[in-house]
Design a protein around this motif. Structure first.
Motif, PDB file in Angstrom:
ATOM      1  N   MET A   1      55.323  -3.989  -1.540  1.00 20.22           N
ATOM      2  CA  MET A   1      55.294  -4.193  -0.171  1.00 20.22           C
ATOM      3  C   MET A   1      55.186  -5.586   0.415  1.00 20.22           C
ATOM      4  SD  MET A   1      54.816  -2.140   2.296  1.00 20.22           S
ATOM      5  CE  MET A   1      54.463  -2.526   4.071  1.00 20.22           C
ATOM      6  N   LEU A   2      54.434  -6.260  -0.386  1.00 20.01           N
ATOM      7  CA  LEU A   2      54.553  -7.941  -0.049  1.00 20.01           C
ATOM      8  C   LEU A   2      55.740  -8.624  -0.115  1.00 20.01           C
ATOM      9  CD1 LEU A   2      52.754 -10.027   1.050  1.00 20.01           C
ATOM     10  CD2 LEU A   2      52.202 -10.587  -1.586  1.00 20.01           C
ATOM     11  N   LYS A   3      56.582  -8.111  -1.311  1.00 16.68           N
ATOM     12  CA  LYS A   3      58.218  -8.693  -1.413  1.00 16.68           C
ATOM     13  C   LYS A   3      58.847  -8.302  -0.022  1.00 16.68           C
ATOM     14  CE  LYS A   3      61.959  -9.237  -4.201  1.00 16.68           C
ATOM     15  NZ  LYS A   3      62.591 -10.015  -3.203  1.00 16.68           N
ATOM     16  N   MET A   4      58.721  -6.892   0.331  1.00 16.86           N
ATOM     17  CA  MET A   4      59.381  -6.625   1.429  1.00 16.86           C
ATOM     18  C   MET A   4      59.051  -7.225   2.673  1.00 16.86           C
ATOM     19  SD  MET A   4      60.107  -2.477   0.738  1.00 16.86           S
ATOM     20  CE  MET A   4      61.139  -2.251   2.234  1.00 16.86           C
ATOM     21  N   LEU A   5      57.863  -7.388   2.895  1.00 16.21           N
ATOM     22  CA  LEU A   5      57.321  -8.186   3.961  1.00 16.21           C
ATOM     23  C   LEU A   5      57.568  -9.519   3.902  1.00 16.21           C
ATOM     24  CD1 LEU A   5      53.543  -6.538   4.160  1.00 16.21           C
ATOM     25  CD2 LEU A   5      55.372  -6.584   5.940  1.00 16.21           C
ATOM     26  N   CYS A   6      57.785 -10.257   2.775  1.00 18.46           N
ATOM     27  CA  CYS A   6      58.143 -11.697   2.749  1.00 18.46           C
ATOM     28  C   CYS A   6      59.558 -11.742   3.061  1.00 18.46           C
ATOM     29  CB  CYS A   6      57.756 -12.190   1.549  1.00 18.46           C
ATOM     30  SG  CYS A   6      55.964 -12.701   1.274  1.00 18.46           S
ATOM     31  N   ASP A   7      60.269 -10.689   2.440  1.00 17.67           N
ATOM     32  CA  ASP A   7      61.840 -10.711   2.757  1.00 17.67           C
ATOM     33  C   ASP A   7      62.122 -10.439   4.266  1.00 17.67           C
ATOM     34  OD1 ASP A   7      62.193 -11.280   0.143  1.00 17.67           O
ATOM     35  OD2 ASP A   7      62.855  -9.039   0.072  1.00 17.67           O
ATOM     36  N   ASN A   8      61.209  -9.784   5.151  1.00 19.93           N
ATOM     37  CA  ASN A   8      61.513  -9.780   6.439  1.00 19.93           C
ATOM     38  C   ASN A   8      60.468 -10.453   7.323  1.00 19.93           C
ATOM     39  OD1 ASN A   8      63.689  -7.457   6.782  1.00 19.93           O
ATOM     40  ND2 ASN A   8      62.333  -6.990   4.954  1.00 19.93           N
ATOM     41  N   LYS A   9      60.117 -11.870   6.823  1.00 15.87           N
ATOM     42  CA  LYS A   9      59.082 -12.732   7.344  1.00 15.87           C
ATOM     43  C   LYS A   9      59.492 -12.734   9.014  1.00 15.87           C
ATOM     44  CE  LYS A   9      58.915 -16.810   6.784  1.00 15.87           C
ATOM     45  NZ  LYS A   9      58.755 -18.283   6.122  1.00 15.87           N
ATOM     46  N   ASN A  10      58.527 -12.538   9.823  1.00 12.70           N
ATOM     47  CA  ASN A  10      58.713 -12.820  11.238  1.00 12.70           C
ATOM     48  C   ASN A  10      59.733 -11.870  11.840  1.00 12.70           C
ATOM     49  OD1 ASN A  10      56.847 -15.030  11.445  1.00 12.70           O
ATOM     50  ND2 ASN A  10      58.158 -16.269  10.598  1.00 12.70           N
ATOM     51  N   LYS A  11      59.868 -10.655  11.251  1.00 17.42           N
ATOM     52  CA  LYS A  11      60.677  -9.609  11.614  1.00 17.42           C
ATOM     53  C   LYS A  11      59.985  -8.224  11.501  1.00 17.42           C
ATOM     54  CE  LYS A  11      64.579 -11.819   9.361  1.00 17.42           C
ATOM     55  NZ  LYS A  11      65.541 -11.470   8.730  1.00 17.42           N
ATOM     56  N   VAL A  12      60.420  -7.326  12.215  1.00 13.51           N
ATOM     57  CA  VAL A  12      59.694  -5.905  11.825  1.00 13.51           C
ATOM     58  C   VAL A  12      60.287  -5.141  10.500  1.00 13.51           C
ATOM     59  CG1 VAL A  12      59.319  -3.509  12.721  1.00 13.51           C
ATOM     60  CG2 VAL A  12      59.346  -5.554  14.323  1.00 13.51           C
ATOM     61  N   LEU A  13      59.284  -4.756   9.681  1.00  9.51           N
ATOM     62  CA  LEU A  13      59.804  -4.122   8.634  1.00  9.51           C
ATOM     63  C   LEU A  13      59.386  -2.693   8.971  1.00  9.51           C
ATOM     64  CD1 LEU A  13      60.410  -3.609   5.633  1.00  9.51           C
ATOM     65  CD2 LEU A  13      57.886  -3.958   5.110  1.00  9.51           C
ATOM     66  N   ASP A  14      60.577  -1.985   8.830  1.00  4.39           N
ATOM     67  CA  ASP A  14      60.584  -0.451   9.323  1.00  4.39           C
ATOM     68  C   ASP A  14      59.763   0.247   8.240  1.00  4.39           C
ATOM     69  OD1 ASP A  14      61.877   1.846  10.980  1.00  4.39           O
ATOM     70  OD2 ASP A  14      62.137   2.564   8.970  1.00  4.39           O
TER      71      ASP A  14
END
Length: 69
Positions: A1-14
């Motif tokens: 989850m943290l990796k997905m959030l970091c990969d989408n930093k400052n963008k919405v993660l669906d």
């Protein structure tokens, strides 16, 4: 989850994308598991004043990095 959030930093993660990718489905138990995980991540990240996870109603989550460059 943290990796997905970091990969989408400052963008919405669906939310649905994260549920399907990490937990393998979008059922009530998986949603609750993700909510608990997000809660724990927030607690861990609250030590850093520049980073936070924000709920985007009806869409997902955003990892916000407010660090000035």
């Amino acid at each position: 989850m943290l990796k997905m959030l970091c990969d989408n930093k400052n963008k919405v993660l669906d939310r649905k994308k994260a549920l399907n990718t990490i937990w393998g489905g979008n059922n009530m138990f998986n949603r609750k598991s993700m909510d608990v995980f997000i809660f724990k991540l927030r607690k861990y990240l609250e030590k850093g004043p520049n980073i936070k996870i924000t709920n985007i109603h009806g869409k997902g989550f955003m990892l916000q990095d407010n660090k000035s460059d």
